[in-house]
Design an enzyme around this catalytic site. Structure first.
Site, mmCIF file in Angstrom:
data_model
loop_
_atom_site.group_PDB
_atom_site.id
_atom_site.type_symbol
_atom_site.label_atom_id
_atom_site.label_comp_id
_atom_site.label_asym_id
_atom_site.label_seq_id
_atom_site.Cartn_x
_atom_site.Cartn_y
_atom_site.Cartn_z
ATOM 1 N N CYS A 18 -25.754 -35.725 -2.553
ATOM 2 C CA CYS A 18 -24.692 -36.127 -3.477
ATOM 3 C C CYS A 18 -23.356 -35.551 -3.026
ATOM 4 C CB CYS A 18 -25.024 -35.634 -4.871
ATOM 5 S SG CYS A 18 -25.494 -33.903 -4.886
ATOM 6 N N GLU B 121 -26.375 -34.965 -13.478
ATOM 7 C CA GLU B 121 -25.900 -34.654 -12.123
ATOM 8 C C GLU B 121 -26.023 -35.955 -11.346
ATOM 9 O OE1 GLU B 121 -25.172 -31.453 -11.308
ATOM 10 O OE2 GLU B 121 -26.229 -30.254 -12.793
#
Ligand code: NAD
Length: 520
Positions: free
Chosen positions: A280, A246
């Site tokens: 993110c 991720e």
């Protein structure tokens, strides 16, 4: 030697080293942890290996009971956990609460679906009816979970919950900047009655993560920057360890002329400034149809002026915290300065604010940016939004896809069908209409990106499966036959029989099927 999260120094693996955690906004000491010496990596791995089999063999019902206890322990420790996220990360409590909510919701969801999601599936094979075949989800074994500092609850609880439910042992290495949240979480897991060795926490910098990979964990779950993700993928590839990544992103919003501009202004400002942009999935770029670009920027500026107060998360009136690390603040400041020096126009912000240990950055909107600027190519990870006017929506889609990242995007329009059609063209793991970020907290939705934003999925049933491999069993239903059809001898009779079967069974119309059965 000490390692303060204010000013980390290189670790040399001595066992008397500690990481001192301090509030980024006030410098107040929050606690310290012992650094795990690199030489302990084999011991930690062996302890996990020794504990894993019994944990798996204890069965899903037992593991779900432990998960229920963990959920309770998390709930009981709500104030402590939220308080520590606020103190260690510098974030307002409301934002820590929303992170906590997404975590406990995921745990409750996993408890409710695990039996179904992990149940064996059975397969009937027409040429082999006397055999029973079935597939089960088998845990990998020991999962190494390496996490960043920016969502220290969510990015830790998510992989750990999936790994434990499915029967793996876990070694957690939290970020060196979120050790105190990591310790509190570890305490809640221990309180759940988890058997010794099934869950362990270790502390250190990247070299400890790398040392643990050298111990050949059976699976790696990594959340962090694309640069580190690449190193981990390479180390994992050498050992053929499956890995879920991720990684970073440079996410975008696309705003059409018919968008509800008030809603878009609120939603995009929130999507860009939540967690001081240290997410993110932050909106870092907005491609806006030219006719509405200027009014939207003014509305967004007004939202910032009205609702955002920057400072230490602990202060009640603060709605945007400080940046967590000095290094991150410097990246943000450097990118904005470079953009302005090359012609970008600031709509608001664009500077480090006074006080708060120099870690507060003003919420920033700028425009007149070009694709060559670092700000438009690299992850900023701060409260900065670049607005690019466009003449056609497709121009926005093209610019969004031109970057190698692809985690989330949002399209803002009143025309639902058109919005969804545009979302279909954008290369990301998550796309939302007239909203942003929302899907990251839907427990059923698999989370993850494409391209440089990583691969593999966490959350949802896919997140559970991601911590397992499919193992297929086969056994005869009744007494075994003396011989199987496909074994020796290969006779002309068997050949003709199978040929007939292929023609009949795989014919795509009834007419063809009957012709094959009775004719050729
Ligand atoms: P980072 O890559 O610097 O560090 C992440 C973790 O990796 C830390 O625990 C660190 O100690 C460890 N590490 C560093 N080098 C290592 C090595 N060689 N081997 C093993 N472990 C190593 O990231 P960060 O600054 O802590 O976090 C911010 C980044 O995380 C941003 O790029 C952000 O976009 C990304 N992120 C992605 C997601 C997502 O879901 N896609 C979520 C949150 C954050």
């Amino acid at each position: 030697m000490t390692l303060a999260s204010q000013a980390p120094v290189h670790l040399n693996g001595q066992s008397n080293e500690v990481i001192i955690s301090t509030s980024p906004a006030t410098g107040r000491k929050l606690g310290e942890v012992r650094v795990t010496p690199l030489s302990e990596a084999p011991v930690v791995m062996q302890r996990a290996r020794d504990a894993q089999r019994a944990w798996f063999e204890a069965g899903l019902a037992f593991r779900l009971e432990v998960m229920r206890n963990w959920q309770e322990s998390l709930r009981r420790n709500f104030d402590r956990l939220v308080g520590m996220v606020v103190a260690e990360q510098g974030r307002p409590p409301f934002e820590a609460l929303t992170e906590f909510l997404a975590c406990i919701d995921l745990l409750a969801y996993y408890r409710s679906v695990a039996r179904r999601a992990l149940a064996p599936t059975y397969h009937f094979v027409p040429l082999d009816p006397h055999h029973r075949h079935w597939t089960v989800r088998q845990p990998y074994g020991v999962v190494l979970v390496i996490t960043p500092w920016n969502f220290p609850l969510m990015l830790t609880i998510t992989p750990i919950a999936a790994a434990l439910v499915t029967g793996n042992a876990v070694i957690l290495k939290p970020s060196e900047y979120s050790t105190q949240v990591g310790e509190l979480l570890a305490r809640t897991i221990r309180e759940s009655g988890i058997p010794e060795g099934v869950f362990q926490i270790v502390h250190g910098k990247g070299d400890l993560g790398a040392a643990l990979i050298e111990q050949n964990p059976d699976k790696i779950s990594f959340t962090g920057s694309t640069a580190t993700g690449r190193k981990i993928a390479m180390a994992a590839a050498e050992r053929l360890i499956p890995v879920t990544l991720e990684l970073g992103a440079k996410d975008a919003a696309l705003v059409l002329e018919d968008a509800d501009l008030d809603r878009a202004a609120h939603g995009i400002v929130w999507g860009a400034m939540f967690n001081a942009g240290q997410a993110c999935l932050s909106i870092e770029r907005a491609y806006v149809m030219r006719a509405v670009a200027e009014p939207l920027m003014q509305k967004m500026k007004a939202v910032i002026e009205k609702y955002i107060t920057v400072g230490a998360g602990e202060s009640p009136q603060v709605t945007m915290g400080t940046l967590t690390t000095q290094a991150q603040l410097e990246i943000v400041d450097r990118q904005v300065r470079e953009a302005v020096s090359r012609g970008a126009r600031l709509i608001c912000g664009g500077k480090v604010l006074e006080g708060h240990s120099g870690r507060a950055y003003a919420p920033t909107i700028l425009t007149d940016v070009t694709p060559e600027m670092r700000l438009m190519r690299e992850e900023t990870f701060g409260p900065v939004l670049a607005v690019v006017p466009i003449d056609r929506p497709e121009e926005g889609v093209q610019a969004i896809n031109a970057l190698s990242y692809g985690l989330t995007c949002s399209v803002w329009t009143r025309n639902r069908a058109r919005g969804i059609a545009l979302m279909e063209q954008i290369e990301v793991g998550h796309a939302s209409l007239n909203d942003h970020i929302i899907t990251s907290s839907v427990p059923q939705a698999p989370w993850g990106g494409v391209k440089y934003s990583g691969y593999g999925r966490s959350r949802g049933v896919e997140g559970l499966h991601d911590m397992t491999y499919a193992k297929v069993y086969s056994a005869e239903r009744f007494a075994p036959l003396p011989r199987e059809l496909f074994w020796y001898p290969y006779t002309p009779f068997k050949y003709t029989l199978l040929r007939r079967f292929i023609n009949v069974y795989y014919a795509t119309t009834w007419r063809e099927r009957l012709a094959a059965l009775f004719g050729r």
